[in-house]
Design a protein around this motif. Structure first.
Motif, PDB file in Angstrom:
ATOM      1  N   VAL A  41       0.880  -1.169   0.000  1.00 37.03           N
ATOM      2  CA  VAL A  41       0.000   0.000   0.000  1.00 37.03           C
ATOM      3  C   VAL A  41       0.917   1.218   0.000  1.00 37.03           C
ATOM      4  O   VAL A  41       1.997   1.190   0.597  1.00 37.03           O
ATOM      5  N   ALA A  42       0.509   2.288  -0.698  1.00 34.03           N
ATOM      6  CA  ALA A  42       1.413   3.430  -0.862  1.00 34.03           C
ATOM      7  C   ALA A  42       0.619   4.721  -0.966  1.00 34.03           C
ATOM      8  O   ALA A  42      -0.580   4.727  -1.299  1.00 34.03           O
ATOM      9  N   LYS A  43       1.332   5.824  -0.703  1.00 34.98           N
ATOM     10  CA  LYS A  43       0.698   7.137  -0.761  1.00 34.98           C
ATOM     11  C   LYS A  43       1.757   8.204  -0.973  1.00 34.98           C
ATOM     12  O   LYS A  43       2.827   8.171  -0.343  1.00 34.98           O
ATOM     13  N   GLU A  44       1.493   9.135  -1.863  1.00 34.77           N
ATOM     14  CA  GLU A  44       2.318  10.334  -1.979  1.00 34.77           C
ATOM     15  C   GLU A  44       1.725  11.421  -1.105  1.00 34.77           C
ATOM     16  O   GLU A  44       0.501  11.538  -0.969  1.00 34.77           O
ATOM     17  N   PHE A  45       2.613  12.212  -0.486  1.00 33.52           N
ATOM     18  CA  PHE A  45       2.140  13.288   0.378  1.00 33.52           C
ATOM     19  C   PHE A  45       3.151  14.432   0.318  1.00 33.52           C
ATOM     20  O   PHE A  45       4.314  14.248  -0.049  1.00 33.52           O
ATOM     21  N   VAL A  46       2.695  15.610   0.681  1.00 30.32           N
ATOM     22  CA  VAL A  46       3.520  16.818   0.573  1.00 30.32           C
ATOM     23  C   VAL A  46       3.777  17.391   1.962  1.00 30.32           C
ATOM     24  O   VAL A  46       2.855  17.501   2.777  1.00 30.32           O
ATOM     25  N   LEU A  47       5.033  17.731   2.209  1.00 32.24           N
ATOM     26  CA  LEU A  47       5.408  18.416   3.440  1.00 32.24           C
ATOM     27  C   LEU A  47       5.965  19.783   3.098  1.00 32.24           C
ATOM     28  O   LEU A  47       6.812  19.913   2.205  1.00 32.24           O
ATOM     29  N   GLU A  48       5.497  20.807   3.780  1.00 37.51           N
ATOM     30  CA  GLU A  48       6.044  22.140   3.564  1.00 37.51           C
ATOM     31  C   GLU A  48       7.485  22.223   4.054  1.00 37.51           C
ATOM     32  O   GLU A  48       8.324  22.886   3.443  1.00 37.51           O
ATOM     33  N   ARG A  49       7.770  21.529   5.142  1.00 34.74           N
ATOM     34  CA  ARG A  49       9.126  21.516   5.691  1.00 34.74           C
ATOM     35  C   ARG A  49       9.308  20.257   6.522  1.00 34.74           C
ATOM     36  O   ARG A  49       8.347  19.582   6.878  1.00 34.74           O
ATOM     37  N   VAL A  50      10.566  19.953   6.811  1.00 32.37           N
ATOM     38  CA  VAL A  50      10.884  18.839   7.696  1.00 32.37           C
ATOM     39  C   VAL A  50      11.333  19.431   9.030  1.00 32.37           C
ATOM     40  O   VAL A  50      12.345  20.120   9.107  1.00 32.37           O
ATOM     41  N   VAL A 104       7.293  16.821  -2.185  1.00 34.87           N
ATOM     42  CA  VAL A 104       6.607  15.547  -2.410  1.00 34.87           C
ATOM     43  C   VAL A 104       7.402  14.398  -1.805  1.00 34.87           C
ATOM     44  O   VAL A 104       8.604  14.263  -2.021  1.00 34.87           O
ATOM     45  N   ASN A 105       6.729  13.557  -1.041  1.00 28.97           N
ATOM     46  CA  ASN A 105       7.294  12.344  -0.443  1.00 28.97           C
ATOM     47  C   ASN A 105       6.404  11.154  -0.809  1.00 28.97           C
ATOM     48  O   ASN A 105       5.228  11.324  -1.168  1.00 28.97           O
ATOM     49  N   ARG A 106       6.962   9.970  -0.707  1.00 28.29           N
ATOM     50  CA  ARG A 106       6.181   8.756  -0.966  1.00 28.29           C
ATOM     51  C   ARG A 106       6.485   7.721   0.118  1.00 28.29           C
ATOM     52  O   ARG A 106       7.641   7.458   0.430  1.00 28.29           O
ATOM     53  N   ILE A 107       5.448   7.151   0.686  1.00 26.35           N
ATOM     54  CA  ILE A 107       5.592   6.060   1.635  1.00 26.35           C
ATOM     55  C   ILE A 107       5.005   4.804   1.011  1.00 26.35           C
ATOM     56  O   ILE A 107       3.973   4.852   0.329  1.00 26.35           O
ATOM     57  N   GLU A 108       5.695   3.697   1.206  1.00 28.97           N
ATOM     58  CA  GLU A 108       5.253   2.413   0.660  1.00 28.97           C
ATOM     59  C   GLU A 108       5.406   1.374   1.766  1.00 28.97           C
ATOM     60  O   GLU A 108       6.465   1.267   2.393  1.00 28.97           O
ATOM     61  N   ILE A 109       4.363   0.613   2.010  1.00 33.92           N
ATOM     62  CA  ILE A 109       4.368  -0.421   3.041  1.00 33.92           C
ATOM     63  C   ILE A 109       4.157  -1.770   2.372  1.00 33.92           C
ATOM     64  O   ILE A 109       3.119  -2.014   1.760  1.00 33.92           O
ATOM     65  N   TRP A 110       5.175  -2.635   2.462  1.00 35.25           N
ATOM     66  CA  TRP A 110       5.085  -3.978   1.903  1.00 35.25           C
ATOM     67  C   TRP A 110       4.404  -4.889   2.927  1.00 35.25           C
ATOM     68  O   TRP A 110       4.692  -4.821   4.128  1.00 35.25           O
ATOM     69  N   LEU A 111       3.566  -5.779   2.438  1.00 36.72           N
ATOM     70  CA  LEU A 111       2.797  -6.665   3.305  1.00 36.72           C
ATOM     71  C   LEU A 111       2.891  -8.105   2.812  1.00 36.72           C
ATOM     72  O   LEU A 111       2.861  -8.354   1.608  1.00 36.72           O
ATOM     73  N   ALA A 112       2.998  -9.039   3.763  1.00 38.24           N
ATOM     74  CA  ALA A 112       3.071 -10.462   3.405  1.00 38.24           C
ATOM     75  C   ALA A 112       2.330 -11.285   4.457  1.00 38.24           C
ATOM     76  O   ALA A 112       1.967 -10.786   5.527  1.00 38.24           O
ATOM     77  N   ASP A 113       2.152 -12.571   4.158  1.00 37.39           N
ATOM     78  CA  ASP A 113       1.291 -13.438   4.960  1.00 37.39           C
ATOM     79  C   ASP A 113       1.757 -13.597   6.400  1.00 37.39           C
ATOM     80  O   ASP A 113       0.973 -13.522   7.338  1.00 37.39           O
ATOM     81  N   SER A 158      -7.741   6.254   0.601  1.00 36.18           N
ATOM     82  CA  SER A 158      -7.193   6.987  -0.552  1.00 36.18           C
ATOM     83  C   SER A 158      -5.846   6.417  -0.988  1.00 36.18           C
ATOM     84  O   SER A 158      -5.312   6.824  -2.013  1.00 36.18           O
ATOM     85  N   TRP A 159      -5.297   5.497  -0.229  1.00 36.98           N
ATOM     86  CA  TRP A 159      -4.010   4.896  -0.593  1.00 36.98           C
ATOM     87  C   TRP A 159      -4.203   3.937  -1.766  1.00 36.98           C
ATOM     88  O   TRP A 159      -5.297   3.416  -1.996  1.00 36.98           O
ATOM     89  N   GLU A 160      -3.108   3.710  -2.502  1.00 42.82           N
ATOM     90  CA  GLU A 160      -3.137   2.777  -3.631  1.00 42.82           C
ATOM     91  C   GLU A 160      -2.430   1.484  -3.254  1.00 42.82           C
ATOM     92  O   GLU A 160      -1.770   1.408  -2.214  1.00 42.82           O
ATOM     93  N   SER A 161      -2.569   0.469  -4.100  1.00 41.67           N
ATOM     94  CA  SER A 161      -1.934  -0.817  -3.805  1.00 41.67           C
ATOM     95  C   SER A 161      -1.512  -1.513  -5.088  1.00 41.67           C
ATOM     96  O   SER A 161      -1.956  -1.157  -6.190  1.00 41.67           O
ATOM     97  N   GLY A 162      -0.666  -2.511  -4.931  1.00 40.84           N
ATOM     98  CA  GLY A 162      -0.204  -3.304  -6.063  1.00 40.84           C
ATOM     99  C   GLY A 162       0.564  -4.517  -5.565  1.00 40.84           C
ATOM    100  O   GLY A 162       0.802  -4.665  -4.359  1.00 40.84           O
ATOM    101  N   GLU A 163       0.959  -5.382  -6.477  1.00 42.03           N
ATOM    102  CA  GLU A 163       1.715  -6.578  -6.109  1.00 42.03           C
ATOM    103  C   GLU A 163       3.208  -6.256  -6.002  1.00 42.03           C
ATOM    104  O   GLU A 163       3.693  -5.257  -6.538  1.00 42.03           O
ATOM    105  N   LEU A 164       3.930  -7.173  -5.352  1.00 38.72           N
ATOM    106  CA  LEU A 164       5.370  -7.024  -5.129  1.00 38.72           C
ATOM    107  C   LEU A 164       6.151  -8.120  -5.855  1.00 38.72           C
ATOM    108  O   LEU A 164       5.567  -9.128  -6.268  1.00 38.72           O
ATOM    109  N   PRO A 165       7.457  -7.940  -5.981  1.00 41.50           N
ATOM    110  CA  PRO A 165       8.269  -9.015  -6.566  1.00 41.50           C
ATOM    111  C   PRO A 165       8.262 -10.291  -5.728  1.00 41.50           C
ATOM    112  O   PRO A 165       8.668 -11.348  -6.210  1.00 41.50           O
ATOM    113  N   ILE A 166       7.831 -10.195  -4.475  1.00 46.00           N
ATOM    114  CA  ILE A 166       7.704 -11.383  -3.628  1.00 46.00           C
ATOM    115  C   ILE A 166       6.465 -12.139  -4.101  1.00 46.00           C
ATOM    116  O   ILE A 166       5.334 -11.769  -3.781  1.00 46.00           O
TER     117      ILE A 166
END
Length: 796
Positions: A41-50, A104-113, A158-166
């Motif tokens: 599952v993944a999402k792009e998000f924007v930060l004004e500053r860190v 712009v930042n992107r977070i991606e969370i890999w999930l498995a059984d 609102s997050w998106e998803s897809g398959e992994l190389p696993i």
């Protein structure tokens, strides 16, 4: 790399005040179910500053690995860990400012059984989707560690998803990774019904990688496969570098031993495929290690299909306990290796849960194994939080009538069809009291005794209820209410005339006494007089009933086996007027087994301490040091680098015994290391002043082990003890940490005692912090006693 951040609240507070989550638990719509490709599952998000204090809180159903802007969050393995997922689910908190950028930042969370839904239990009746059929993630990014800090990002639909190389992943299965596959969003996500009150801060050290083990030997078998020997059986996985053409495959199989002909062997893994398959992308040197699985192995057999070449392969051990907290060395190399074997078995089986084994289609948190080993575990590693977390799962899985499961987390609680009544064994369920008691002895955790006391009482009442009285008569059939494993894997001796073994009724009754007595003591410590009085009264009835039922008028125990005598003597269950006779019968059980071990899982930890207690330290030493099967040193002589499940796991001629239940990485019999530290080196915590505030020093001299050196990095500080025997004179040097005190107790047989150059005695002496030198004369017992002349008689 991002840094793991402990929650500000103490774990006890965090458990009572759940975090108010902004994120929702979302599942990837790209997921097709158990055994199918892993998803993200993944999402792009924007930060004004860190700002510099951004924190990510994250958990998952299944296993997860998170990335921000392509860089991994943390270095923990197998997150969020393994708990009784339907009741308790851990989350982790990470500082992630160094991974974020303005814009712009992107977070991606890999999930498995993971443990959630890949196979649990053995292949005759596997359980899939044990705690759920949907993998999912929950996460939130906040501007600061405070629970009410501003939310910068949270999981929602609102997050998106897809398959992994696993392409496939499982705890027992292993992993298939296709490096040609490029992850890309194909679907959305959906919010699932989830009560965030189940979420708790991670309660123990996360699983971490240890130092890699390099190949010590390699060869090619007749089929063209390369076998790599890493020299050490461990729990973990391989990592390798490979070059080759797109679509070429590297297939890795895992094994603990070679067969008698020196051939790679993994028949004892049963239905656990325990394999890795890596498909090359064909882009220069590619590096791979699995993401969501682990194996137990010393040997890796590699098959290459297509054009590919490995340039480097190593074994990466993983564990929840990463620092060694104790050591023991002696003049006997086999004993030294036995201690090291125990350490490696603890590492391999302390991966989130104290499991029985890390390799076959099992890897379960057996309560019996944990309770006999808990004392040793607390010496060799800081196991405080590890065991607290696990015992809380024990309480979560405890049945309404007080029965404790055989394994925790318990896959059968929600899936009882093929495993009815998989709970309630004495010697196993007693972990609910014995493990917290060890945490009190080693770490002084009275608060945890208070937390767990109600569960302990429920367990004792359950055991009493099995037969409605002080004599416990468990049913023989698996699944029967109160079924008992007895003294599991007790050696039977020669097939022509098997040695006697303890009966289930005696074993269960002894453990009812052990635990009711212990719970009474615990209740006194935490100030619950009512429970203490009731448990003491119960224990008194059990003790009297045991003497009447299991001790004959001549002083012989009715089953007349090593475990019966060891447990009965160690826990003062033999009437005073029968003790001398019972000692002779006890020694006779040793003689009948030719001086070898005749005990299983519950009897073995008691055997040597009981022999010392009855005044037979020489006999204890002889039993320990003999090198034939069954014996601790036999397996070391046979090349073991971890502790075996069975005394006879490999026969003297190299034949493999019973592959259907034969693990070469089981820590239970390594509990003898507690005797080496407490008995031979001679230091242990004082129950009246726990956490080594007061340390009892009481060495047992075993001439064949000289010189002995031992240490323990305790909560109070470093404890050291060492002794040498030279011409009948013992030098015993000890070190007591600052703000602790010591109590010296010496056997009455030791003579001419001096303490720091001044005359001493064999009575109890108080010692202050710092270093001390004790000397005394030691004379070995006459040889006739050691050869068994005095212990062969069937009657005293």
């Amino acid at each position: 790399m991002s840094e793991v951040l402990a929650e500000v609240a103490a774990p006890e507070m965090a458990r009572s005040i759940p975090h108010a989550w902004a994120g929702q638990m979302i599942r990837p719509l790209a997921d097709k179910g158990v055994g199918t490709p892993a998803s993200f599952v993944a999402k792009e998000f924007v930060l004004e500053r860190v700002r510099g204090d951004e924190v990510l809180r994250i958990s998952a159903l299944g296993l997860y690995r998170a990335f921000i802007n392509g860089k991994r969050v943390g270095s923990d393995e197998l997150t969020p860990g393994w708990t009784s997922y339907d009741v308790r689910l851990s989350y982790q908190t990470y500082k992630v400012s160094d991974l974020l950028v303005p814009g712009v930042n992107r977070i991606e969370i890999w999930l498995a059984d993971g443990w959630l839904r890949s196979q649990m239990m053995w292949g005759q009746a596997p359980i899939f989707n044990t705690w759920g059929s949907e993998i999912a993630a929950i996460a939130e990014l906040r501007a600061g560690a405070a629970a009410d800090a501003p939310v910068l990002l949270a999981t929602d639909d609102s997050w998106e998803s897809g398959e992994l190389p696993i392409r496939k992943s499982g705890i027992y299965f292993g992993e298939i990774f296709d490096a040609r596959f490029k992850p890309h969003p194909t679907d959305g996500t959906a919010v699932i019904d989830f009560d965030t009150a189940r979420l708790i801060p991670h309660e123990t050290m996360p699983v971490k990688e240890l130092e890699p083990l390099e190949v010590v030997k390699q060869w090619t078998d007749p089929e063209g496969r390369t076998v790599y020997d890493f020299g050490q059986n461990a729990g973990g996985y391989v990592a390798f570098d490979v070059t080759g053409a797109p679509g070429a495959k590297v297939i890795v199989e895992h094994g603990e031993i070679l067969d008698k002909d020196g051939v790679f062997y993994n028949g004892n893994l049963r239905t656990a495929e325990a394999r890795l398959e890596y498909i090359l992308a064909g882009s220069g040197t590619e590096q791979y290690r699995p993401h969501f699985t682990f194996q137990g192995f010393r040997y890796a057999r590699v098959t290459i299909e297509g054009e590919a070449k490995l340039s480097h392969i190593r074994l990466i051990p993983i564990s929840s306990v990463t620092e060694v907290k104790a050591g023991f060395t002696s003049g006997n190399a086999l004993v030294n290796r036995l201690v090291l074997n125990t350490l490696w078995s603890q590492r391999a089986n302390f991966i989130e849960v104290p499991t029985d084994c890390p390799q076959r289609d099992e890897r379960l948190g057996w309560t019996g194994d944990a309770q006999v080993f808990a004392g040793t575990a607390c010496y060799l590693a800081d196991a405080h939080d590890f065991f607290k977390k696990w015992v809380r799962d024990v309480m979560a899985d405890q049945r309404e009538d007080g029965a404790v499961p055989h394994v925790v987390p318990d896959p059968t609680r929600l899936n009882p069809k093929d495993y009815p009544g998989f709970f309630g064994s004495t010697g196993w369920g007693d972990a609910i009291a014995i493990v917290p008691w060890q945490l009190y002895l080693h770490y002084g955790d009275a608060a945890f005794l208070r937390e767990t006391l109600p569960a302990m009482v429920k367990w004792v009442d359950f055991v009493w209820s099995i037969s409605d009285g002080p004599i416990v008569s468990p049913p023989r059939n698996w699944g029967g209410r109160g079924f008992s494993f007895g003294d599991w894997l007790q050696p039977s001796g020669p097939s022509a005339k098997p040695l006697p073994t303890i009966g289930d009724d005696a074993a269960a009754t002894i453990y009812l006494y052990i635990t009711s007595t212990l719970v009474a003591r615990i209740a006194r410590i935490v100030g619950n007089a009512e429970v203490a009085d009731r448990m003491e009264a119960m224990a008194s009835k059990v003790k009297a009933a045991f003497a009447s039922e299991f001790v004959t008028p001549s002083g012989r125990l009715c089953y007349d086996d090593q475990t019966s005598y060891a447990l009965a003597f160690l826990h003062d269950l033999i009437p005073a007027d029968k003790q001398e006779a019972a000692k002779a019968y006890f020694k006779a059980t040793i003689a009948r087994s030719d001086g070898r071990i005749g005990t299983g899982f519950i009897g073995t930890p008691a055997l040597l301490p009981a022999l010392v207690k009855i005044g037979e330290p020489r006999l204890a030493a002889d039993v320990f040091l003999q090198e034939e099967v069954p014996g601790w040193l036999y397996q070391v002589k046979m090349g073991a680098t971890t502790i075996w499940e069975r005394w006879d796991a490999i026969q003297p001629d190299g034949t493999i015994y019973n592959p259907q239940m034969n693990s070469y990485n089981h820590y239970a019999y390594g509990a003898v290391c507690q005797w080496l530290l407490e008995g031979v080196a001679g230091f242990r915590p004082d129950p009246e002043a726990p956490a080594f505030t007061t340390i009892i020093f009481e060495p047992t001299i075993v001439p064949e082990l000289s010189p002995v050196k031992a240490y323990h990095d305790s909560p109070a500080g470093m404890i050291r003890a060492e002794w040498t025997l030279d011409g009948g004179k013992v030098r015993y040097e000890i070190e007591i940490p600052a703000r602790s005190s010591g109590v010296l107790r010496l056997d009455q047989a030791y003579r001419n005692v001096t303490v720091d150059g001044k005359p001493g005695s064999t009575g109890e002496q108080t010692l202050t912090e710092g270093k001390h030198l004790i000397t005394f004369d030691y004379s070995a017992p006459p040889r006739a006693q050691r050869d068994g002349t005095n212990i062969n008689a069937r009657t005293p």
